[in-house]
Design an enzyme around this catalytic site. Sequence first.
Site, PDB file in Angstrom:
ATOM      1  N   GLY A  77       0.609  -1.270  -0.225  1.00 54.54           N
ATOM      2  CA  GLY A  77       0.109   0.093  -0.071  1.00 54.54           C
ATOM      3  C   GLY A  77       1.108   1.236  -0.036  1.00 54.54           C
ATOM      4  O   GLY A  77       0.701   2.125  -0.587  1.00 54.54           O
TER       5      GLY A  77
ATOM      6  N   ARG B 150       7.394   1.949   1.175  1.00 57.38           N
ATOM      7  CA  ARG B 150       7.501   0.503   1.403  1.00 57.38           C
ATOM      8  C   ARG B 150       7.913  -0.183  -0.070  1.00 57.38           C
ATOM      9  O   ARG B 150       8.888  -1.017   0.021  1.00 57.38           O
ATOM     10  CB  ARG B 150       6.441  -0.242   2.094  1.00 57.38           C
ATOM     11  CG  ARG B 150       6.946  -1.455   2.772  1.00 57.38           C
ATOM     12  CD  ARG B 150       5.858  -2.104   3.791  1.00 57.38           C
ATOM     13  NE  ARG B 150       5.745  -1.336   4.742  1.00 57.38           N
ATOM     14  CZ  ARG B 150       4.449  -1.162   5.262  1.00 57.38           C
ATOM     15  NH1 ARG B 150       3.354  -1.874   4.944  1.00 57.38           N
ATOM     16  NH2 ARG B 150       4.193  -0.485   6.343  1.00 57.38           N
TER      17      ARG B 150
ATOM     18  N   ARG C 233       2.006  11.015  -8.831  1.00 52.92           N
ATOM     19  CA  ARG C 233       1.262  11.179  -7.601  1.00 52.92           C
ATOM     20  C   ARG C 233       2.294  10.502  -6.485  1.00 52.92           C
ATOM     21  O   ARG C 233       1.793  10.213  -5.425  1.00 52.92           O
ATOM     22  CB  ARG C 233       0.115  10.516  -7.485  1.00 52.92           C
ATOM     23  CG  ARG C 233      -1.059  11.190  -8.441  1.00 52.92           C
ATOM     24  CD  ARG C 233      -2.361  10.603  -8.320  1.00 52.92           C
ATOM     25  NE  ARG C 233      -3.315  11.184  -9.308  1.00 52.92           N
ATOM     26  CZ  ARG C 233      -4.391  11.765  -8.966  1.00 52.92           C
ATOM     27  NH1 ARG C 233      -4.751  11.897  -7.601  1.00 52.92           N
ATOM     28  NH2 ARG C 233      -5.221  12.689  -9.739  1.00 52.92           N
TER      29      ARG C 233
ATOM     30  N   ARG D 239      -0.306  -8.799  -3.134  1.00 52.05           N
ATOM     31  CA  ARG D 239      -0.385  -7.744  -2.336  1.00 52.05           C
ATOM     32  C   ARG D 239       0.677  -8.262  -1.010  1.00 52.05           C
ATOM     33  O   ARG D 239       0.369  -9.199  -0.766  1.00 52.05           O
ATOM     34  CB  ARG D 239      -1.956  -7.272  -1.816  1.00 52.05           C
ATOM     35  CG  ARG D 239      -1.783  -6.617  -0.593  1.00 52.05           C
ATOM     36  CD  ARG D 239      -3.217  -5.906  -0.195  1.00 52.05           C
ATOM     37  NE  ARG D 239      -3.249  -5.511   1.061  1.00 52.05           N
ATOM     38  CZ  ARG D 239      -2.644  -4.534   1.806  1.00 52.05           C
ATOM     39  NH1 ARG D 239      -1.851  -3.654   1.126  1.00 52.05           N
ATOM     40  NH2 ARG D 239      -2.925  -4.175   3.100  1.00 52.05           N
ATOM     41  N   ILE D 240       1.602  -7.083  -0.727  1.00 51.93           N
ATOM     42  CA  ILE D 240       2.338  -7.412   0.304  1.00 51.93           C
ATOM     43  C   ILE D 240       1.796  -6.220   1.403  1.00 51.93           C
ATOM     44  O   ILE D 240       2.069  -5.084   0.921  1.00 51.93           O
ATOM     45  CB  ILE D 240       3.768  -7.240   0.107  1.00 51.93           C
ATOM     46  CG1 ILE D 240       4.160  -6.265  -0.853  1.00 51.93           C
ATOM     47  CG2 ILE D 240       4.207  -8.599  -0.398  1.00 51.93           C
ATOM     48  CD1 ILE D 240       5.642  -6.249  -0.921  1.00 51.93           C
TER      49      ILE D 240
ATOM     50  N   SER E  40       0.099  -4.620   5.323  1.00 47.08           N
ATOM     51  CA  SER E  40      -0.135  -4.979   6.950  1.00 47.08           C
ATOM     52  C   SER E  40      -1.635  -5.194   7.271  1.00 47.08           C
ATOM     53  O   SER E  40      -2.557  -4.808   6.530  1.00 47.08           O
ATOM     54  CB  SER E  40       0.413  -3.684   7.651  1.00 47.08           C
ATOM     55  OG  SER E  40       0.005  -2.827   7.528  1.00 47.08           O
TER      56      SER E  40
ATOM     57  N   GLU F  28     -16.723   3.039  12.520  1.00 42.42           N
ATOM     58  CA  GLU F  28     -17.734   3.296  13.541  1.00 42.42           C
ATOM     59  C   GLU F  28     -18.749   2.270  13.743  1.00 42.42           C
ATOM     60  O   GLU F  28     -19.611   2.551  14.326  1.00 42.42           O
ATOM     61  CB  GLU F  28     -18.563   4.523  13.024  1.00 42.42           C
ATOM     62  CG  GLU F  28     -17.731   5.741  12.748  1.00 42.42           C
ATOM     63  CD  GLU F  28     -17.245   6.489  14.216  1.00 42.42           C
ATOM     64  OE1 GLU F  28     -18.000   6.102  15.001  1.00 42.42           O
ATOM     65  OE2 GLU F  28     -16.588   7.409  14.101  1.00 42.42           O
TER      66      GLU F  28
ATOM     67  N   GLU G  10      -7.698  -5.617   6.929  1.00 41.50           N
ATOM     68  CA  GLU G  10      -7.025  -4.737   6.254  1.00 41.50           C
ATOM     69  C   GLU G  10      -7.953  -4.011   5.023  1.00 41.50           C
ATOM     70  O   GLU G  10      -9.011  -4.161   5.347  1.00 41.50           O
ATOM     71  CB  GLU G  10      -5.644  -5.650   5.338  1.00 41.50           C
ATOM     72  CG  GLU G  10      -6.107  -6.664   4.659  1.00 41.50           C
ATOM     73  CD  GLU G  10      -6.527  -6.452   3.193  1.00 41.50           C
ATOM     74  OE1 GLU G  10      -5.755  -6.202   2.265  1.00 41.50           O
ATOM     75  OE2 GLU G  10      -7.840  -6.600   2.701  1.00 41.50           O
ATOM     76  N   MET G  11      -7.281  -3.402   4.012  1.00 42.55           N
ATOM     77  CA  MET G  11      -8.351  -2.722   3.208  1.00 42.55           C
ATOM     78  C   MET G  11      -8.188  -2.826   1.779  1.00 42.55           C
ATOM     79  O   MET G  11      -8.934  -2.062   1.076  1.00 42.55           O
ATOM     80  CB  MET G  11      -8.166  -1.182   3.689  1.00 42.55           C
ATOM     81  CG  MET G  11      -8.180  -0.911   5.187  1.00 42.55           C
ATOM     82  SD  MET G  11      -8.219   0.868   5.674  1.00 42.55           S
ATOM     83  CE  MET G  11      -9.553   1.496   4.786  1.00 42.55           C
ATOM     84  N   GLU G  12      -7.495  -3.649   1.350  1.00 44.49           N
ATOM     85  CA  GLU G  12      -7.492  -3.926  -0.222  1.00 44.49           C
ATOM     86  C   GLU G  12      -7.605  -5.345  -0.797  1.00 44.49           C
ATOM     87  O   GLU G  12      -7.950  -5.415  -2.015  1.00 44.49           O
ATOM     88  CB  GLU G  12      -5.923  -3.702  -0.608  1.00 44.49           C
ATOM     89  CG  GLU G  12      -5.548  -2.028  -0.107  1.00 44.49           C
ATOM     90  CD  GLU G  12      -5.240  -1.658   1.281  1.00 44.49           C
ATOM     91  OE1 GLU G  12      -5.161  -2.666   2.048  1.00 44.49           O
ATOM     92  OE2 GLU G  12      -5.232  -0.697   1.721  1.00 44.49           O
TER      93      GLU G  12
ATOM     94  N   SER H  95       0.519  -6.207  11.894  1.00 37.49           N
ATOM     95  CA  SER H  95       1.160  -4.898  12.425  1.00 37.49           C
ATOM     96  C   SER H  95       0.453  -4.556  13.582  1.00 37.49           C
ATOM     97  O   SER H  95       1.258  -3.699  14.417  1.00 37.49           O
ATOM     98  CB  SER H  95       1.066  -3.767  11.252  1.00 37.49           C
ATOM     99  OG  SER H  95      -0.319  -3.403  11.191  1.00 37.49           O
ATOM    100  N   ASP H  96      -0.661  -4.915  14.062  1.00 37.31           N
ATOM    101  CA  ASP H  96      -1.454  -4.349  15.119  1.00 37.31           C
ATOM    102  C   ASP H  96      -2.270  -5.541  15.374  1.00 37.31           C
ATOM    103  O   ASP H  96      -2.849  -6.382  14.494  1.00 37.31           O
ATOM    104  CB  ASP H  96      -2.049  -2.907  15.070  1.00 37.31           C
ATOM    105  CG  ASP H  96      -2.810  -2.746  13.816  1.00 37.31           C
ATOM    106  OD1 ASP H  96      -2.206  -2.274  12.648  1.00 37.31           O
ATOM    107  OD2 ASP H  96      -3.918  -3.196  13.946  1.00 37.31           O
TER     108      ASP H  96
ATOM    109  N   ARG I 215       9.498  -3.242  12.306  1.00 38.98           N
ATOM    110  CA  ARG I 215       8.743  -3.317  11.266  1.00 38.98           C
ATOM    111  C   ARG I 215       9.558  -3.787  10.143  1.00 38.98           C
ATOM    112  O   ARG I 215       8.803  -4.757   9.312  1.00 38.98           O
ATOM    113  CB  ARG I 215       8.076  -1.854  10.782  1.00 38.98           C
ATOM    114  CG  ARG I 215       7.010  -1.420  11.686  1.00 38.98           C
ATOM    115  CD  ARG I 215       6.255  -0.129  11.557  1.00 38.98           C
ATOM    116  NE  ARG I 215       4.947  -0.079  12.236  1.00 38.98           N
ATOM    117  CZ  ARG I 215       3.760  -0.058  11.465  1.00 38.98           C
ATOM    118  NH1 ARG I 215       3.747  -0.263  10.088  1.00 38.98           N
ATOM    119  NH2 ARG I 215       2.667  -0.230  12.168  1.00 38.98           N
TER     120      ARG I 215
HETATM  121  N1  HPA Z   1      -7.816  -1.950  10.228  1.00 42.47           N
HETATM  122  C1  HPA Z   1      -7.754  -1.720   8.800  1.00 42.47           C
HETATM  123  N2  HPA Z   1      -6.585  -1.990   8.167  1.00 42.47           N
HETATM  124  C2  HPA Z   1      -5.529  -2.268   8.675  1.00 42.47           C
HETATM  125  C3  HPA Z   1      -5.376  -2.485  10.133  1.00 42.47           C
HETATM  126  C4  HPA Z   1      -6.421  -2.442  10.902  1.00 42.47           C
HETATM  127  O1  HPA Z   1      -6.499  -2.365  12.146  1.00 42.47           O
HETATM  128  N3  HPA Z   1      -4.227  -2.789  10.590  1.00 42.47           N
HETATM  129  C5  HPA Z   1      -3.426  -2.612   9.383  1.00 42.47           C
HETATM  130  N4  HPA Z   1      -4.258  -2.254   8.346  1.00 42.47           N
END
Ligand code: HPA
Length: 234
Positions: free
Chosen positions: A20, A24, A43, A87-88, A90, A162, A179-181, A203-204, A217
Amino acid sequence: MTIHIGAQKGEIAETVLLPGDPYRAKWAAETFLENPRLVNEVRGMLGYTGTWKGNAVTIQGSGMGMPSLSIYVNELIRDYDAKTLIRIGSCGGMQEKVKVRDVILAMAATTTSSPSRGIFREVNFAPCADWSLLQAAAKAAAGNDANTHIGGIYSSDVFYDERPDLNEQMVRHGILGVEMEAAELYTLAARYGRRALAVLTVSDHLLTGEALPSDQRESSFGDMVEIALEAAFA
Ligand code: HPA
């Protein structure tokens, strides 16, 4: 050249790794590729092409979220004929057994995603990884130090969520991480008959609140890049 990618045709390899974060992409290209060359900076979404063990590879930033990834992946497939897209990235851990620093190979990606919703409407399409890539990545992961999990993930449209009840349902249904992708990557690969996989570093953690310290990281993300490269050329 396309609207969002400045590379000439032929400057993008058939195999593309997609972090993303554009920085990186720079780090992974400079760390893992031989002769990395900057091929895109439109961009600031950096893309590099080089070789890994003699095989041509492009590492191109995709941005955050499915609408951004969708732009890059559409152009990589339709204009540059990318064939293998990994995709690589987090993700946030969603199960107790999944620890920060672990690697997740995303077998399927559940989503409420807006890019694919317009097409599928009432259908719940199941975006899934390419089996040959998933199998090769599982083999590569077995020879890697990283603790690896294989299973379903959740591709969310929001980082600042939310609707915590949605995450609760994901946890309850065994989803490994958020994640988001990935869901949009898998959907586009399915649409155009390409191979796709998401290899993710935790990562979390949504249950424990733990997060990977910034000084750890790079080494953790390195395991994920190695697994992705080995899988691509297995
Ligand atoms: N939410 C969404 N995307 C993420 C997160 C998360 O907690 N951590 C890393 N990518």
